[in-house]
Design an enzyme around this catalytic site. Sequence first.
Site, PDB file in Angstrom:
ATOM      1  N   LYS A  69     -30.470 -36.446  19.190  1.00 22.02           N
ATOM      2  CA  LYS A  69     -30.522 -37.432  20.280  1.00 22.02           C
ATOM      3  C   LYS A  69     -31.880 -37.471  20.987  1.00 22.02           C
ATOM      4  O   LYS A  69     -32.303 -38.509  21.480  1.00 22.02           O
ATOM      5  CB  LYS A  69     -29.417 -37.138  21.307  1.00 22.02           C
ATOM      6  CG  LYS A  69     -28.031 -37.582  20.857  1.00 22.02           C
ATOM      7  CD  LYS A  69     -27.013 -37.341  21.961  1.00 22.02           C
ATOM      8  CE  LYS A  69     -25.747 -38.124  21.720  1.00 22.02           C
ATOM      9  NZ  LYS A  69     -24.802 -38.042  22.836  1.00 22.02           N
ATOM     10  N   ASP A 105     -23.948 -43.592  26.538  1.00 21.41           N
ATOM     11  CA  ASP A 105     -22.987 -42.585  27.024  1.00 21.41           C
ATOM     12  C   ASP A 105     -22.661 -42.786  28.514  1.00 21.41           C
ATOM     13  O   ASP A 105     -21.487 -42.797  28.904  1.00 21.41           O
ATOM     14  CB  ASP A 105     -23.532 -41.165  26.815  1.00 21.41           C
ATOM     15  CG  ASP A 105     -23.400 -40.697  25.366  1.00 21.41           C
ATOM     16  OD1 ASP A 105     -22.500 -41.173  24.657  1.00 21.41           O
ATOM     17  OD2 ASP A 105     -24.214 -39.843  24.946  1.00 21.41           O
TER      18      ASP A 105
HETATM   19  P1  NDP Z   1     -24.833 -29.460  25.498  1.00 18.60           P
HETATM   20  O1  NDP Z   1     -24.846 -28.407  24.455  1.00 18.60           O
HETATM   21  O2  NDP Z   1     -26.070 -30.247  25.769  1.00 18.60           O
HETATM   22  O3  NDP Z   1     -24.353 -28.808  26.903  1.00 18.60           O
HETATM   23  C1  NDP Z   1     -23.283 -27.900  26.927  1.00 18.60           C
HETATM   24  C2  NDP Z   1     -22.912 -27.599  28.370  1.00 18.60           C
HETATM   25  O4  NDP Z   1     -21.761 -26.739  28.367  1.00 18.60           O
HETATM   26  C3  NDP Z   1     -24.003 -26.847  29.131  1.00 18.60           C
HETATM   27  O5  NDP Z   1     -23.939 -27.218  30.487  1.00 18.60           O
HETATM   28  C4  NDP Z   1     -23.557 -25.388  28.932  1.00 18.60           C
HETATM   29  O6  NDP Z   1     -24.038 -24.519  29.945  1.00 18.60           O
HETATM   30  C5  NDP Z   1     -22.067 -25.527  29.059  1.00 18.60           C
HETATM   31  N1  NDP Z   1     -21.349 -24.415  28.448  1.00 18.60           N
HETATM   32  C6  NDP Z   1     -21.195 -24.170  27.129  1.00 18.60           C
HETATM   33  N2  NDP Z   1     -20.458 -23.047  26.939  1.00 18.60           N
HETATM   34  C7  NDP Z   1     -20.156 -22.573  28.186  1.00 18.60           C
HETATM   35  C8  NDP Z   1     -19.417 -21.459  28.662  1.00 18.60           C
HETATM   36  N3  NDP Z   1     -18.851 -20.585  27.821  1.00 18.60           N
HETATM   37  N4  NDP Z   1     -19.280 -21.288  29.997  1.00 18.60           N
HETATM   38  C9  NDP Z   1     -19.849 -22.177  30.863  1.00 18.60           C
HETATM   39  N5  NDP Z   1     -20.577 -23.259  30.470  1.00 18.60           N
HETATM   40  C10 NDP Z   1     -20.714 -23.452  29.144  1.00 18.60           C
HETATM   41  O7  NDP Z   1     -23.617 -30.424  25.089  1.00 18.60           O
HETATM   42  P2  NDP Z   1     -23.368 -31.943  25.545  1.00 18.60           P
HETATM   43  O8  NDP Z   1     -23.837 -32.094  26.926  1.00 18.60           O
HETATM   44  O9  NDP Z   1     -23.854 -32.849  24.502  1.00 18.60           O
HETATM   45  O10 NDP Z   1     -21.746 -32.031  25.477  1.00 18.60           O
HETATM   46  C11 NDP Z   1     -20.925 -31.374  26.430  1.00 18.60           C
HETATM   47  C12 NDP Z   1     -19.462 -31.732  26.201  1.00 18.60           C
HETATM   48  O11 NDP Z   1     -19.232 -33.108  26.396  1.00 18.60           O
HETATM   49  C13 NDP Z   1     -18.977 -31.419  24.777  1.00 18.60           C
HETATM   50  O12 NDP Z   1     -17.681 -30.887  24.853  1.00 18.60           O
HETATM   51  C14 NDP Z   1     -18.957 -32.777  24.107  1.00 18.60           C
HETATM   52  O13 NDP Z   1     -17.994 -32.842  23.094  1.00 18.60           O
HETATM   53  C15 NDP Z   1     -18.578 -33.679  25.279  1.00 18.60           C
HETATM   54  N6  NDP Z   1     -19.058 -35.057  25.117  1.00 18.60           N
HETATM   55  C16 NDP Z   1     -18.130 -36.071  25.157  1.00 18.60           C
HETATM   56  C17 NDP Z   1     -18.539 -37.372  25.051  1.00 18.60           C
HETATM   57  C18 NDP Z   1     -17.525 -38.464  25.107  1.00 18.60           C
HETATM   58  O14 NDP Z   1     -17.856 -39.600  24.753  1.00 18.60           O
HETATM   59  N7  NDP Z   1     -16.310 -38.213  25.540  1.00 18.60           N
HETATM   60  C19 NDP Z   1     -19.964 -37.734  24.894  1.00 18.60           C
HETATM   61  C20 NDP Z   1     -20.857 -36.598  24.877  1.00 18.60           C
HETATM   62  C21 NDP Z   1     -20.386 -35.306  24.973  1.00 18.60           C
HETATM   63  P3  NDP Z   1     -25.466 -23.755  29.772  1.00 18.60           P
HETATM   64  O15 NDP Z   1     -26.501 -24.749  30.189  1.00 18.60           O
HETATM   65  O16 NDP Z   1     -25.333 -22.590  30.665  1.00 18.60           O
HETATM   66  O17 NDP Z   1     -25.567 -23.373  28.306  1.00 18.60           O
END
Ligand code: NDP
Length: 286
Positions: A69, A105
């Site tokens: 992306k 998005d």
């Molecule tokens: P990223 O990898 O960019 O971000 C992941 C986020 O989740 C970060 O804030 C990360 O925190 C946090 N995180 C991951 N594991 C943990 C944990 N164990 N405890 C606390 N925080 C955690 O992913 P995206 O932003 O692209 O996607 C995030 C979610 O949104 C996904 O589940 C994805 O499927 C969903 N999504 C849904 C969409 C829709 O159309 N419905 C569109 C896009 C995404 P840290 O920064 O600390 O690592």
Amino acid sequence: MLSARQVVAVIGYPLKHSLSPVFQQAAFDAYRLPVTYEAWEVPPASLAAVLTRVRQSDCLGINITIPHKEAVIPYLDCLDDLVRQVGAVNTVVNRSGVLWGYNTDGPGFLRALAEVGVSPAGQVVLVVGAGGAARAVVCALARAGAERVLIANRTPERARALVALAAGLGQAAVVVPWEPAALVAAGQQATLIVNCTSVGLRHTPTEAASPLPAAALHPDALVYDLIYNPAETVLLRQARERGARTLNGLSMLLYQGALAFELWTGRPAPVETMRACLEAALARRG
Ligand code: NDP
């Protein structure tokens, strides 16, 4: 008017679970357009070659998912304003060999709220997470006129960076410390709570977890979880049990796809056909 067969694809790596081919193909078929929607698994080293392919006249454009992306941006000719804000592209449109980058998005998130009669205007919103999806949501909230955005993230530097992004857009925003008491206080202030983390996602180690303490949830909140599989995450179950209104991310997925369809074709997306396909595909997948 399209005549010869055209192609659209979603690109990502790996690309096992994308639902886009199912519901986008249904949309093209609903209009009897001669378009095939494909799934191209593209390792990072092949991204440049794939973008050359996308410029060919038989390609209407692509959807882009993880991990491309952000990496795709240098290969595009024109960027929508929202892409400049969010720093990520999920839709490319090929206009006579000129590649335009969009991010649907955030607008998809706003449409998902609008279909249940909700606007973030004037609301205090708790955003949990600070990754790519959270950036899209926060930019959308700024556009929609949220009163204040409270941002909580496990890694505090990323929460601070997102607060700075919001501030640059004129959006009042603060960091919420990643600790239970602060999360509860923030949740109690918020009328809209949005989970943008992957905590609770099916087939991951956090499937049985919630990113927020249950006490952060209250009956006057709408809790939106970007996750759509499972349909009810632990967060949404706890929110429902505490009397809150809940919504999962299926509607955002649907509307980001509908907006992409409209960019490629210039026609209104057949949203109900797309929704039925998505729901059926998720039910089959379990
Ligand atoms: P990223 O990898 O960019 O971000 C992941 C986020 O989740 C970060 O804030 C990360 O925190 C946090 N995180 C991951 N594991 C943990 C944990 N164990 N405890 C606390 N925080 C955690 O992913 P995206 O932003 O692209 O996607 C995030 C979610 O949104 C996904 O589940 C994805 O499927 C969903 N999504 C849904 C969409 C829709 O159309 N419905 C569109 C896009 C995404 P840290 O920064 O600390 O690592």
